[in-house]
Design a protein around this motif. Structure first.
Motif, PDB file in Angstrom:
ATOM      1  N   ASP A  21       0.903  -1.144  -0.140  1.00 52.66           N
ATOM      2  CA  ASP A  21       0.113   0.142  -0.025  1.00 52.66           C
ATOM      3  C   ASP A  21       0.854   1.136  -0.019  1.00 52.66           C
ATOM      4  O   ASP A  21       0.247   2.312   0.261  1.00 52.66           O
ATOM      5  CB  ASP A  21      -0.962   0.073   1.416  1.00 52.66           C
ATOM      6  N   GLY A  22       2.026   1.027  -0.265  1.00 52.14           N
ATOM      7  CA  GLY A  22       3.093   2.222  -0.675  1.00 52.14           C
ATOM      8  C   GLY A  22       3.674   2.986   0.662  1.00 52.14           C
ATOM      9  O   GLY A  22       4.082   4.087   0.634  1.00 52.14           O
ATOM     10  N   MET A  23       3.371   2.062   1.670  1.00 57.49           N
ATOM     11  CA  MET A  23       3.933   2.729   3.117  1.00 57.49           C
ATOM     12  C   MET A  23       5.294   2.326   3.469  1.00 57.49           C
ATOM     13  O   MET A  23       5.892   1.355   3.195  1.00 57.49           O
ATOM     14  CB  MET A  23       3.102   2.216   4.316  1.00 57.49           C
ATOM     15  N   LEU A  24       6.230   3.271   3.952  1.00 56.42           N
ATOM     16  CA  LEU A  24       7.735   2.917   4.450  1.00 56.42           C
ATOM     17  C   LEU A  24       7.938   2.663   5.859  1.00 56.42           C
ATOM     18  O   LEU A  24       8.841   2.584   6.580  1.00 56.42           O
ATOM     19  CB  LEU A  24       8.533   4.110   4.020  1.00 56.42           C
ATOM     20  N   ALA A  25       6.722   2.991   6.691  1.00 55.56           N
ATOM     21  CA  ALA A  25       6.529   2.646   8.141  1.00 55.56           C
ATOM     22  C   ALA A  25       5.172   2.644   8.388  1.00 55.56           C
ATOM     23  O   ALA A  25       4.436   2.985   7.652  1.00 55.56           O
ATOM     24  CB  ALA A  25       7.116   4.172   8.704  1.00 55.56           C
ATOM     25  N   ASP A  26       5.119   2.311   9.839  1.00 57.35           N
ATOM     26  CA  ASP A  26       3.624   1.872  10.384  1.00 57.35           C
ATOM     27  C   ASP A  26       3.289   3.095  11.002  1.00 57.35           C
ATOM     28  O   ASP A  26       3.607   4.311  10.640  1.00 57.35           O
ATOM     29  CB  ASP A  26       3.661   0.720  11.265  1.00 57.35           C
ATOM     30  N   ALA A  27       1.731   3.142  11.394  1.00 56.79           N
ATOM     31  CA  ALA A  27       1.137   4.177  11.886  1.00 56.79           C
ATOM     32  C   ALA A  27       1.923   5.024  12.902  1.00 56.79           C
ATOM     33  O   ALA A  27       1.487   6.211  13.141  1.00 56.79           O
ATOM     34  CB  ALA A  27      -0.315   3.803  12.485  1.00 56.79           C
ATOM     35  N   GLU A  58       2.824   5.352   7.089  1.00 61.94           N
ATOM     36  CA  GLU A  58       3.333   6.638   6.487  1.00 61.94           C
ATOM     37  C   GLU A  58       3.659   6.053   5.145  1.00 61.94           C
ATOM     38  O   GLU A  58       4.636   5.532   4.892  1.00 61.94           O
ATOM     39  CB  GLU A  58       4.482   6.971   7.487  1.00 61.94           C
ATOM     40  N   GLY A  59       3.093   6.938   4.253  1.00 56.52           N
ATOM     41  CA  GLY A  59       3.643   7.008   2.953  1.00 56.52           C
ATOM     42  C   GLY A  59       4.930   7.114   2.574  1.00 56.52           C
ATOM     43  O   GLY A  59       5.557   8.101   3.022  1.00 56.52           O
ATOM     44  N   CYS A  60       5.411   6.685   1.547  1.00 59.47           N
ATOM     45  CA  CYS A  60       6.702   6.951   0.976  1.00 59.47           C
ATOM     46  C   CYS A  60       7.061   8.174   0.457  1.00 59.47           C
ATOM     47  O   CYS A  60       8.173   8.807   0.556  1.00 59.47           O
ATOM     48  CB  CYS A  60       7.414   5.701   0.057  1.00 59.47           C
ATOM     49  N   PHE A  61       6.028   8.873  -0.183  1.00 58.54           N
ATOM     50  CA  PHE A  61       5.963  10.144  -0.545  1.00 58.54           C
ATOM     51  C   PHE A  61       4.914  10.863  -0.022  1.00 58.54           C
ATOM     52  O   PHE A  61       3.815  10.383   0.471  1.00 58.54           O
ATOM     53  CB  PHE A  61       6.128  10.252  -2.029  1.00 58.54           C
ATOM     54  N   VAL A  62       4.875  12.208  -0.014  1.00 61.10           N
ATOM     55  CA  VAL A  62       3.969  13.169   0.751  1.00 61.10           C
ATOM     56  C   VAL A  62       2.516  12.854  -0.008  1.00 61.10           C
ATOM     57  O   VAL A  62       1.648  12.570   0.864  1.00 61.10           O
ATOM     58  CB  VAL A  62       4.220  14.615   0.747  1.00 61.10           C
TER      59      VAL A  62
END
Length: 184
Positions: free
Chosen positions: A14-20, A141-145
């Motif tokens: 889902d394009g995330m580089l980190a969790d919530a 947290e998405g990899c880009f804004v």
């Protein structure tokens, strides 16, 4: 100054580089990607990242780096890491920060987070996008804004980057890395 800019990130399906909680979970860590990343950083003249990003590898203290922070105005050496320069882009240009860090050329590895990746979007020669298709990080947290409003692929393409041939980093988990290169 002559630089070659490369971005590096691994993302969930889902394009995330980190969790919530803004932490990269173990579910997004793979031996093949770690090896690829470590070798890439060993060859970089400079690493650029935000205050919450760090690769935490054995060679990390030896690497020259710029750490983006809004907590300072003037360029300064990080008191905790002598090879690191604290840089506030609102008060000094990238070129000024490089001169302060005594780096005049070479490969610049941008390793995040999202705001840092976005700052260099129009400078990347190559963006190495590693993807873990079986990992999902809802609310992460998405990899880009712009992620998740847009996919990582859409963001990269909108900045003139096109995907090359993906490389398999972990066959068991189907983790790949794709070089996205500038079209012009």
């Amino acid at each position: 100054m002559s630089f070659h800019f490369e971005g590096y990130v691994i993302v969930s399906a889902d394009g995330m580089l980190a969790d919530a909680s803004h932490v990269m979970p173990d579910s997004l860590k793979f031996k093949g990607d770690k090896l690829f990343f470590e070798q890439a950083l060993d060859g970089a003249a400079l690493i650029v990242h935000g205050r919450n990003s760090h690769e935490g590898q054995p060679n990390s203290p030896k690497r020259k780096r710029l750490i983006l922070t809004r907590k300072i105005k003037a360029l300064t050496v990080d008191p905790e890491m002598p090879n690191a320069t604290l840089w506030n882009p609102e008060h000094a240009s990238f070129e000024e920060a490089c001169a302060f860090a005594d780096v005049a050329s070479g490969r610049v590895a941008i390793i995040g987070g999202p705001v840092v990746f976005d700052m260099f979007m129009d400078r990347y020669d190559t963006f190495w996008l590693s993807e873990a298709p079986h990992v999902r990080l809802p609310g992460g947290e998405g990899c880009f804004v712009d992620v998740p409003r847009r996919t990582a692929h859409e963001v990269l393409a909108s900045h003139g980057l096109a995907p090359g041939t993906p490389y398999m980093l972990d066959a068991v988990h189907e983790v790949t890395v794709t070089p996205w290169r500038r079209l012009d």
